[in-house]
Motif scaffolding. Sequence first.
Motif, short mmCIF file in Angstrom:
data_model
loop_
_atom_site.label_atom_id
_atom_site.label_comp_id
_atom_site.label_asym_id
_atom_site.label_seq_id
_atom_site.Cartn_x
_atom_site.Cartn_y
_atom_site.Cartn_z
N ASP A 23 0.58 -1.09 -0.03
CA ASP A 23 0.16 -0.31 0.15
C ASP A 23 0.72 1.53 0.31
O ASP A 23 0.69 2.07 -0.43
N ASN A 49 -13.17 2.34 4.45
CA ASN A 49 -11.94 1.54 3.88
C ASN A 49 -12.80 0.51 2.43
O ASN A 49 -12.41 0.29 1.51
N PHE A 71 -15.00 3.15 0.50
CA PHE A 71 -14.24 3.69 -0.07
C PHE A 71 -13.26 3.42 -1.30
O PHE A 71 -13.86 3.40 -2.26
N GLY A 72 -12.75 1.84 -1.06
CA GLY A 72 -12.09 1.61 -2.27
C GLY A 72 -13.09 1.30 -3.35
O GLY A 72 -11.98 1.37 -4.17
N ARG A 73 -13.64 0.29 -2.95
CA ARG A 73 -14.18 -0.08 -4.49
C ARG A 73 -14.80 1.46 -4.72
O ARG A 73 -15.33 0.85 -6.30
N ALA A 111 -13.37 4.31 -5.31
CA ALA A 111 -12.33 4.99 -5.77
C ALA A 111 -11.67 3.71 -7.09
O ALA A 111 -11.50 4.17 -8.16
N SER A 112 -11.48 2.48 -6.67
CA SER A 112 -11.86 1.67 -7.91
C SER A 112 -12.47 1.92 -9.18
O SER A 112 -11.98 2.04 -10.46
N LEU A 170 -7.84 6.63 -4.71
CA LEU A 170 -6.92 5.58 -4.50
C LEU A 170 -6.26 6.02 -3.53
O LEU A 170 -5.73 5.01 -3.39
N SER A 221 -7.73 6.14 -0.59
CA SER A 221 -8.25 4.68 -0.17
C SER A 221 -6.55 3.96 0.80
O SER A 221 -6.64 2.74 0.77
N ASP A 222 -5.73 3.80 -0.22
CA ASP A 222 -4.50 2.82 0.51
C ASP A 222 -3.60 4.09 1.65
O ASP A 222 -3.72 3.24 2.06
N ASN A 261 -5.82 2.33 4.29
CA ASN A 261 -5.95 0.79 4.70
C ASN A 261 -4.29 0.29 4.90
O ASN A 261 -3.90 -0.15 5.94
#
Length: 234
Positions: free
Chosen positions: A46, A172, A175-177, A179-180, A199, A202-203, A206
């Motif tokens: 990450d 996350n 939020f990560g989904r 952002a992806s 992204l 999100s990193d 994470n």
Amino acid sequence: MSNMSVVPPSPPSGWPVPPGRHAVLRSPVGLSKIVRGLLGLVIVADLFALWLGNQSYVLIGRLLRNAGSVTAQEIDQTDSLYRVCGIVQVAATLATAVVFVVWFHRARVNAEVFAPEYHTKARGWAIWAWFVPVANLWFPRRIAIDIWNASASANTRSAALLHWWWALWIVNLVFGRLASQRYANAGTPDEFEGAVAGLMASDGLNVVAAVLAVLFVRRLTRMQHEKALRGPVF
């Protein structure tokens, strides 16, 4: 921390054996070390993704300010490296998830030996709760709370660490989904700039969630180790 000895036939120090198969006290120490090592790998991946994201963000900024200052080769190289890094992140996360679930199930069985009355979910849910859609948003937390309470001693600190880890992991996850998806759907430099920023955020989330997971695994493992060494209180 010294390893807690594995006891095939029955728990040490007079611990009772709850009904059901495989309800014996086994050391979570070795598995916890592997989980923490893999979580460390996730953190490294990450952090590298954050660095690459910043490189990509700077490159897009140059492109927006002066398109002639960026070559097609720079764009292709940065994009390819960023995508490869994403694959490494996914691989590290999947490997960590598998070992984490194995450790979590072992901790659940140990907790049933310590205090069978604390558990609101059957033993198998320590595995399946992570894979059932919707239920996986709160069932694992409920099971983790039961494990924590069964493994706790009178001087154990609060479960705030568990709650913070779970809350950040869920935030996350969503939020990560998003952002992806935003990155996958981006088509213009402006859209890519915003997607890369998402992204990177999100990193960063994470990384913090993984650090809290390391602390959670370490704390719960130590609680079970120490409780097993003390033996039951009659």
